[in-house]
Design an enzyme around this catalytic site. Structure first.
Site, PDB file in Angstrom:
ATOM      1  N   TYR A 141       0.823  -1.212   0.000  1.00  0.00           N
ATOM      2  CA  TYR A 141       0.000   0.000   0.000  1.00  0.00           C
ATOM      3  C   TYR A 141       0.862   1.270   0.000  1.00  0.00           C
ATOM      4  CZ  TYR A 141      -4.734  -1.808   0.846  1.00  0.00           C
ATOM      5  OH  TYR A 141      -5.969  -2.399   0.729  1.00  0.00           O
ATOM      6  N   LYS A 191       3.111 -15.394   1.636  1.00  0.00           N
ATOM      7  CA  LYS A 191       3.245 -16.033   0.327  1.00  0.00           C
ATOM      8  C   LYS A 191       4.731 -16.332   0.165  1.00  0.00           C
ATOM      9  CE  LYS A 191       1.566 -17.436  -3.643  1.00  0.00           C
ATOM     10  NZ  LYS A 191       0.655 -18.601  -3.746  1.00  0.00           N
ATOM     11  N   ASP A 223      -3.178 -18.044  -0.370  1.00  0.00           N
ATOM     12  CA  ASP A 223      -4.218 -18.675  -1.198  1.00  0.00           C
ATOM     13  C   ASP A 223      -4.916 -19.792  -0.411  1.00  0.00           C
ATOM     14  OD1 ASP A 223      -1.794 -20.032  -1.275  1.00  0.00           O
ATOM     15  OD2 ASP A 223      -1.918 -20.572  -3.394  1.00  0.00           O
ATOM     16  N   ASP A 247      -6.381  -6.976   3.972  1.00  0.00           N
ATOM     17  CA  ASP A 247      -7.526  -6.286   3.370  1.00  0.00           C
ATOM     18  C   ASP A 247      -8.465  -7.316   2.745  1.00  0.00           C
ATOM     19  OD1 ASP A 247      -9.075  -4.125   2.301  1.00  0.00           O
ATOM     20  OD2 ASP A 247      -8.118  -4.479   0.358  1.00  0.00           O
ATOM     21  N   ASP A 251     -12.306  -9.102   4.342  1.00  0.00           N
ATOM     22  CA  ASP A 251     -13.614  -9.036   3.679  1.00  0.00           C
ATOM     23  C   ASP A 251     -14.234 -10.429   3.601  1.00  0.00           C
ATOM     24  OD1 ASP A 251     -13.446  -6.284   3.216  1.00  0.00           O
ATOM     25  OD2 ASP A 251     -14.187  -6.458   1.155  1.00  0.00           O
TER      26      ASP A 251
END
Ligand code: IPM
Ligand code: MG
Length: 359
Positions: A141, A191, A223, A247, A251
């Site tokens: 970000y 990751k 993942d 983020d 959700d």
């Protein structure tokens, strides 16, 4: 000592939901919470008045506040602003960065009353209680260099995914300490099979682990974590991850609880100063209709009381009031199901306030 609270209604449904949360805050004041409350402009609302999403005046008020209550920012009205730095979202990211609010706590709790509202089967989500700890002021970000530029006759967009050891360590400590207060399980999401930055992330988490011998640390690729969250979400207690993965996963976790309209969040710096906001966005499609769910914002007030204002009893009272209203079968449209009564934003605010007073 009187502490300052800044309310930033923002855009879309922001003003409607913060209005209800502010009523609860006022009720806490009436019960002795020693705070002084002011309002400010952020996001599109600030852009319309000042030509920028984070005016100096708002930043100054934010710095002086112990707790900031934010509605939401952004909406189609501002999506065409060419200069990315002037978009509403930059106002939000600016407050996070300027105040150093690196520790983002996003609890995903499935209220038993709402298990039917989840898109997943009841038995998968009933009793769910996960805490996502998201790093909030670093990662892709904010990494430099970033931009869109012309290279070899075509435009190229690029961002930088970067974390320093110290940034990883401080969010890691927040997560380990959180796990110690809960069920002592911490899953670090990365990751590391592809990205160097998360190889370092994993190393730092491993290095911290011996300092928290009571916490069981595990690692998961992002993942797989996305899959596990919808396959068997109750395996998680505390999840720690970087800014972008957090983020996205938060959700997904939100939907496990029935509606993203139920999820509060806290964003804290080292001194306990914090910004509190619902995890959902500004929902421009329903803005102004009086139907938005104010509960995530009301629950964000409870988090503010707990984490920045040292008022856990009032925090609990708010949470209990929300539980009571759900028990009574009141629902805004996003969490409605058969046999419940659908109410407006204001009616939901009325009901929580009444339950809060009656407890
Ligand atoms: C969130 C939001 C923000 C983010 C946006 C509005 C910039 O999605 O708080 O999760 O990406 O952090
Ligand atoms: Mg988000």
């Amino acid at each position: 000592m009187t502490q300052k609270i800044l309310v930033l209604p923002g855009d879309g449904i922001g003003p409607e939901i913060t209005a209800q949360a502010s009523r609860i805050l006022a009720a806490c004041q009436a019960r002795g919470l020693d705070v002084e409350i002011e309002e400010g402009l952020l996001g599109g609302a600030a852009y319309d008045v000042h030509g920028e999403p984070l005016p100096a005046e708002t930043l100054e008020k934010a710095r002086a506040a112990r707790g900031i209550l934010l509605g939401a920012v952004g909406g189609p009205k501002w999506d065409r602003i060419e200069d990315l730095a002037k978009r509403p979202e930059k106002g939000l990211l600016g407050v996070r960065k300027q105040l150093g609010l690196f520790g983002n706590l996003r609890p995903a709790i499935t209220y038993p009353q709402l298990a039917e509202a989840s898109s997943l089967k009841r038995e998968l989500v009933a009793g769910l209680d996960i805490m996502i700890v998201r790093e909030l002021t670093g990662g892709i970000y904010f990494g430099q260099p970033r931009g869109i530029e012309e290279r070899d006759g075509e435009r190229v967009g690029f961002n930088t995914y970067v974390y320093s050891e110290s940034e990883i360590e401080r969010i890691g400590r927040v997560a380990f300490e959180m796990a110690q207060k809960r069920n002592k399980k911490l899953c670090s999401v990365d990751k590391a099979n592809v990205l160097e930055v998360t190889i370092l992330w994993r190393e730092v988490m491993e290095r911290l682990a011996p300092e928290y011998p009571d916490v069981e640390l595990s690692h998961m690729y992002v993942d797989n974590a996305a899959m596990q969250l919808v396959r068997a979400p109750k395996q998680f207690d505390v999840v720690v991850t970087g800014n972008m993965f957090g983020d996205i996963l938060s959700d997904a976790a939100a939907m496990l609880t029935g509606s993203i309209g139920m999820l509060p969040s806290a964003s804290l710096n080292e001194s306990g100063q914090g910004m509190y906001e619902p995890c959902h966005g500004s929902a421009p499609d329903i803005a102004g209709q009086g139907v938005a769910n104010p509960l995530a914002t009301i629950l964000s007030v409870a988090m503010m009381l707990r984490y920045s204002l040292d008022a856990p009893t009032l925090a609990k009272r708010i949470e209990e009031a929300v539980g009571k209203v759900l028990d009574d079968g009141l629902r805004t449209a996003d969490i409605a199901s058969e046999g419940t009564r659908t109410v407006s934003t204001i009616e939901m605010g009325d009901a929580v306030l009444a339950a809060f007073e009656a407890l």
